[in-house]
Design an enzyme around this catalytic site. Sequence first.
Site, PDB file in Angstrom:
ATOM      1  N   ASP A 130       0.820  -1.066   0.255  1.00 49.07           N
ATOM      2  CA  ASP A 130      -0.020  -0.091  -0.010  1.00 49.07           C
ATOM      3  C   ASP A 130       0.644   1.270  -0.023  1.00 49.07           C
ATOM      4  OD1 ASP A 130      -2.301   1.304  -0.045  1.00 49.07           O
ATOM      5  OD2 ASP A 130      -3.380   0.170   1.595  1.00 49.07           O
TER       6      ASP A 130
ATOM      7  N   TRP B 228      -2.926   3.477  -5.906  1.00 51.33           N
ATOM      8  CA  TRP B 228      -4.184   4.031  -6.096  1.00 51.33           C
ATOM      9  C   TRP B 228      -4.067   5.070  -7.463  1.00 51.33           C
ATOM     10  CZ3 TRP B 228      -2.465   6.547  -1.132  1.00 51.33           C
ATOM     11  CH2 TRP B 228      -2.462   5.709  -0.074  1.00 51.33           C
ATOM     12  N   GLY B 229      -2.992   4.787  -8.235  1.00 47.84           N
ATOM     13  CA  GLY B 229      -2.658   5.596  -9.674  1.00 47.84           C
ATOM     14  C   GLY B 229      -1.937   6.603  -9.477  1.00 47.84           C
TER      15      GLY B 229
ATOM     16  N   ASP C 280     -10.391   3.523  -3.121  1.00 46.09           N
ATOM     17  CA  ASP C 280     -11.049   2.265  -2.846  1.00 46.09           C
ATOM     18  C   ASP C 280     -12.227   2.056  -3.087  1.00 46.09           C
ATOM     19  OD1 ASP C 280      -8.646   2.345  -1.006  1.00 46.09           O
ATOM     20  OD2 ASP C 280      -9.535   2.039   0.801  1.00 46.09           O
TER      21      ASP C 280
HETATM   22  C1  GLA Z   1      -5.947   1.471   1.574  1.00 44.81           C
HETATM   23  C2  GLA Z   1      -6.178   0.330   0.476  1.00 44.81           C
HETATM   24  C3  GLA Z   1      -7.426  -0.623   0.823  1.00 44.81           C
HETATM   25  C4  GLA Z   1      -6.800  -1.072   2.246  1.00 44.81           C
HETATM   26  C5  GLA Z   1      -6.785  -0.230   3.216  1.00 44.81           C
HETATM   27  C6  GLA Z   1      -6.192  -0.864   4.561  1.00 44.81           C
HETATM   28  O1  GLA Z   1      -7.020   2.432   1.850  1.00 44.81           O
HETATM   29  O2  GLA Z   1      -6.342   1.015  -0.741  1.00 44.81           O
HETATM   30  O3  GLA Z   1      -7.479  -1.570  -0.205  1.00 44.81           O
HETATM   31  O4  GLA Z   1      -5.887  -1.988   2.043  1.00 44.81           O
HETATM   32  O5  GLA Z   1      -5.791   0.786   2.995  1.00 44.81           O
HETATM   33  O6  GLA Z   1      -5.920   0.170   5.544  1.00 44.81           O
END
Ligand code: GLA
Length: 377
Positions: free
Chosen positions: A127, A162-163, A184
């Site tokens: 992440d 996330w791009g 998300d």
């Molecule tokens: C980010 C990711 C999610 C998840 C959360 C966990 O928001 O994009 O998919 O893994 O963290 O905290």
Amino acid sequence: MLVMTPPMGYNTWNTFGYDINADLIKETADAMVREGLLEAGYKYLVIDDCWSELERDPKTDKIIPDHIKFPKGMKDVSDYVHSKGLKFGMYSCAGVRTCADFPGSFDHEFLDAQTFAEYGCDFLKYDFCHCPQNIDGRLLYRRMGVALRNCGREILYSACNWGVDNSGSWMRATGADMYRSTGDIIDNFKSFSDILLSQQHNVGYSGPCCFNDLDMLTVGMYGKGNVGSSGCNDIDYKTQFALWCMFGSPLMIGCDVRHMTPEAKALLTNKNLIALNQDPDCCPPYEVASNRWNSRMKSFIRHLSNNEFAIGFFNMADEADGIPFFSFNAGLDVSCDYGFALTDMFTGEDAGLLEEFTYPVIQAHDCALYRAKIVKL
Ligand code: GLA
């Protein structure tokens, strides 16, 4: 690692968030086998964020599992998962802390990759929260990419930034096997249809060795759980799954697989849709036509192996509407004497011939999806 078709599995985040423990993971492993998910191709069982203690071990500097959630440690859980024929996945973050504020891997990449290998991990979701702002994200993903290749174990690298910085264009070079390039998903129609529409430009940056991940599925959640939101109905889920399959996204289930409805289970194990998702040619789809007055009505076509095609009509708007489809936009020249013979991917039934033109009316949020062969008219 050679990842030739989109990875398939399950991830704890959508339904369970913080609320995870060894028993849940073992029960989920049992359910993935019992409900036929493993047999359908879902082989990775991934524990997302919130699995560790709040601080690293002061002596070894390693990230260690929460001793209440995982009282026998992580190897015990991964051994159980492996004993069921599944692969075991874990989560970390390129920043100093994870998104839910547990220790991240920044400046500990090699140590952590080795720790994940010791835990028997086969998949790492990585992440992007809490990263130092003066360090380029590219470097951070490269670091973990190198560390994973040095850890002595084959670990699928699932990047999730996330791009940011147009990651589709460079993430493949970090060694990532799949990458998330959206914020998300939450469990409502607008969330997942917006994700899809935002990723149309990325189809060329998805294929063997590095697939664009449209995020964990919400199919079967019906509004419950960590990203529950207003929830979806079975028509919405049908469209979500069809879009994820048409676009060749990794398929990571996010509902509670111990208690799936028959409808969710049938959809997630639909052989025709999974075959579409896993088609060995991995061609991206392209948009054949949209409704000029309604930009959320679209049709896509995708070349498949064996000279077949997938043709889909998707209504991502809130009212029923039609989509004009001319075969010449899908490559059949106007003078040729050919059309498409259609088989409905949901029912497996013969759906007739698509000749020069069709104007299917699709109900709100619904879709129609066909396997197509070229035939002489
Ligand atoms: C980010 C990711 C999610 C998840 C959360 C966990 O928001 O994009 O998919 O893994 O963290 O905290």
